[in-house]
Write a protein that holds these residues in place. Structure first.
Motif, PDB file in Angstrom:
ATOM      1  N   ALA A 164       0.895  -1.167   0.000  1.00  0.00           N
ATOM      2  CA  ALA A 164       0.000   0.000   0.000  1.00  0.00           C
ATOM      3  C   ALA A 164       0.929   1.211   0.000  1.00  0.00           C
ATOM      4  O   ALA A 164       1.515   1.558   1.027  1.00  0.00           O
ATOM      5  CB  ALA A 164      -0.910  -0.007   1.218  1.00  0.00           C
ATOM      6  N   TRP A 254       3.605  -0.741   3.971  1.00  0.00           N
ATOM      7  CA  TRP A 254       2.744   0.446   3.915  1.00  0.00           C
ATOM      8  C   TRP A 254       3.669   1.655   3.867  1.00  0.00           C
ATOM      9  O   TRP A 254       4.451   1.862   4.822  1.00  0.00           O
ATOM     10  CB  TRP A 254       1.865   0.466   5.174  1.00  0.00           C
ATOM     11  N   THR A 266       0.096   5.927  -6.737  1.00  0.00           N
ATOM     12  CA  THR A 266      -0.548   5.219  -5.626  1.00  0.00           C
ATOM     13  C   THR A 266      -0.698   3.783  -6.085  1.00  0.00           C
ATOM     14  O   THR A 266      -1.183   3.531  -7.189  1.00  0.00           O
ATOM     15  CB  THR A 266      -1.928   5.816  -5.296  1.00  0.00           C
ATOM     16  N   VAL A 268      -1.736   0.006  -4.649  1.00  0.00           N
ATOM     17  CA  VAL A 268      -2.241  -0.826  -3.540  1.00  0.00           C
ATOM     18  C   VAL A 268      -2.618  -2.185  -4.126  1.00  0.00           C
ATOM     19  O   VAL A 268      -3.543  -2.280  -4.936  1.00  0.00           O
ATOM     20  CB  VAL A 268      -3.470  -0.175  -2.855  1.00  0.00           C
ATOM     21  N   VAL A 283      -4.236   5.144   0.082  1.00  0.00           N
ATOM     22  CA  VAL A 283      -3.689   4.095   0.949  1.00  0.00           C
ATOM     23  C   VAL A 283      -4.346   4.096   2.332  1.00  0.00           C
ATOM     24  O   VAL A 283      -3.815   3.509   3.274  1.00  0.00           O
ATOM     25  CB  VAL A 283      -2.156   4.215   1.122  1.00  0.00           C
TER      26      VAL A 283
END
Ligand SMILES: NC(=O)c1ccc[n+]([C@@H]2O[C@H](COP(=O)([O-])OP(=O)(O)OC[C@H]3O[C@@H](n4cnc5c(N)ncnc54)[C@H](O)[C@@H]3O)[C@@H](O)[C@H]2O)c1
Length: 398
Positions: A164, A254, A266, A268, A283
């Protein structure tokens, strides 16, 4: 179901209280006799007055207005209080309510520190009333579907590893104006434990408890706050990288930064042993409706399609519990759970203990970075590791 009409107060009438009120409005439309909002309390009287006026339009009766929690509790016979104040007030407001025999729902990240959260839990145990964590994200249709996918359906096998990650660039040209959120003693920390509280709850909900954490938490761009006429340093992180080792063996990475120029992304992805769930969005608040599954044979399935299959597996009773009245809006579901738990004398779905366990993941990230070592989440819960949080605890006499 009990026919008891819940007498409810709002404590804190600010930004997110509006989302709660919209939830209560939707519930009122379906079950007018479920509750009455009898009081609004905010240290800023105009904020409470504004909410009281809006609530009068909704329910026909104007809630009484207070600017002090003790006064509120002295004058009102309440069944529940919905607490949406700044973080450093969560434990004082919640404990006062619990000691007065009032159930509470407290916005994330529950207490400002682990100690504050444990004080809330102790007060609930002593009073026999409950403390719920106001955590809406896990209640969404996509989160419920992802929970089913990983824990029952297993189309992509056993969870193995997730990423993430977020990178963006927001160079601070001006100091941030002062607000409770930006000072550590009031907010408790930065985004790791603020919006991060949602992600910590979601990963616990989907995958169970985190065992150990190793993290770096940094401020890569010098950031400042304008407080009155002074310019003071902003201690909050703009960057972190955290390795999360789950009790199940799952590994999570993370990472987040708003100080990375040149390439923004981004990313994830939750990998199982037989495929991946690729998310979109951010996230903190996913999985989102754009998420899809990728299987080794190249096939893809949208999470929304899987949601339809998930709904078909539910009994009428399960549907009523997860999506009462067909609600899918997350705050509405959270507020409904709170009211229904009071009415039916049952525990809320997300207890204060759940809030503590999610919060302890975020605090373990700070503590690991502070100590530059691997930190056990249980040690953070037990108070054996309390270096990052110590000054906040001292500031509030915890
Ligand atoms: N669930 C979510 O998605 C979400 C989103 C935003 C904020 N939040 C959480 O909601 C809470 C409030 O955040 P916000 O953004 O609405 O803040 P805010 O500053 O907009 O509102 C807080 C309100 O509390 C009032 N207040 C301060 N001290 C008080 C006291 N002692 N007694 C009564 N009222 C008091 C303030 O005057 C203000 O009106 C925080 O815990 C925050 O993390 C949750």
């Amino acid at each position: 179901m009990s026919d008891k009409r819940v007498r409810l107060a709002l404590i804190g009438c600010g930004g997110i209280t509006r989302a709660h009120l919209n939830g209560y409005r939707r519930i009122k439309e379906k079950e007018p006799d479920k509750f009455d909002l009898v009081a609004c309390c905010d240290t800023v009287r105009e904020n409470a007055e504004q909410f009281a006026t809006d609530i009068e339009a909704m329910q026909g009766m104007k809630p009484r207005v207070y600017t002090d929690v003790e006064e509120l509790l002295k004058h009102e016979q309440l069944d529940g209080a919905d607490i949406t104040t700044p973080h450093h007030i969560h434990h004082t407001a919640a404990i006062a309510c619990l000691e007065a025999g009032v159930n509470v729902m407290i916005e994330k990240p529950i207490g400002v520190t682990v100690k504050a959260t444990k004080a809330i839990i102790a007060a609930a145990q002593k009073s026999g009333k409950f403390a719920a964590t106001a955590e809406q994200i896990r209640r969404g249709p996509m989160q419920r579907t992802a929970h089913w996918l990983f824990n029952e359906n297993k189309l992509i096998g056993e969870p193995r590893l997730f990423f993430a990650q977020h990178a963006s660039w927001s160079r601070p040209h001006q100091p941030t104006p002062w607000h409770w959120r930006v000072e550590k003693h009031f907010g408790g920390g930065g985004m790791v434990m603020d919006s991060g509280a949602h992600f910590c709850d979601t990963i616990r909900y989907l995958f169970g408890d985190v065992d150990t954490v190793y993290a770096r938490v940094e401020q890569l761009e010098k950031r400042q706050i304008k407080k009155d006429d002074a310019i003071i340093p902003d201690s909050r992180e703009d960057t972190w990288v955290a390795t999360l080792n789950f009790k199940s063996g799952l590994i999570g990475l993370w990472s987040y930064s708003t100080s990375l120029p040149g390439h923004h992304f981004t990313h994830v992805v939750y990998y199982g042993t037989q495929g991946a769930l690729v998310d979109s969005g951010d996230v903190f608040h996913g999985p989102f409706a754009g998420a899809y599954l990728r299987l080794p044979n190249g096939r893809t399935r949208r999470l929304t399609e899987l949601h339809d299959e998930f709904l078909e597996t539910l009994s009428e009773e399960q549907k009523r519990r997860l999506f009462p009245h067909g609600f899918t809006e997350q705050f509405t579901l959270e507020c409904y759970d709170f009211l229904d738990a009071i009415q039916n004398d049952r525990p809320p779905e997300v207890s204060a203990e759940d809030g503590l366990k999610a919060k302890a993941i975020a605090e373990a990230i700070y503590e690991s970075a502070y100590l530059n070592q691997v930190v056990s989440v249980q040690d953070v819960i037990d108070g054996k590791v309390e270096n990052y949080q110590r000054d906040v605890n001292e500031r509030w006499g915890l």
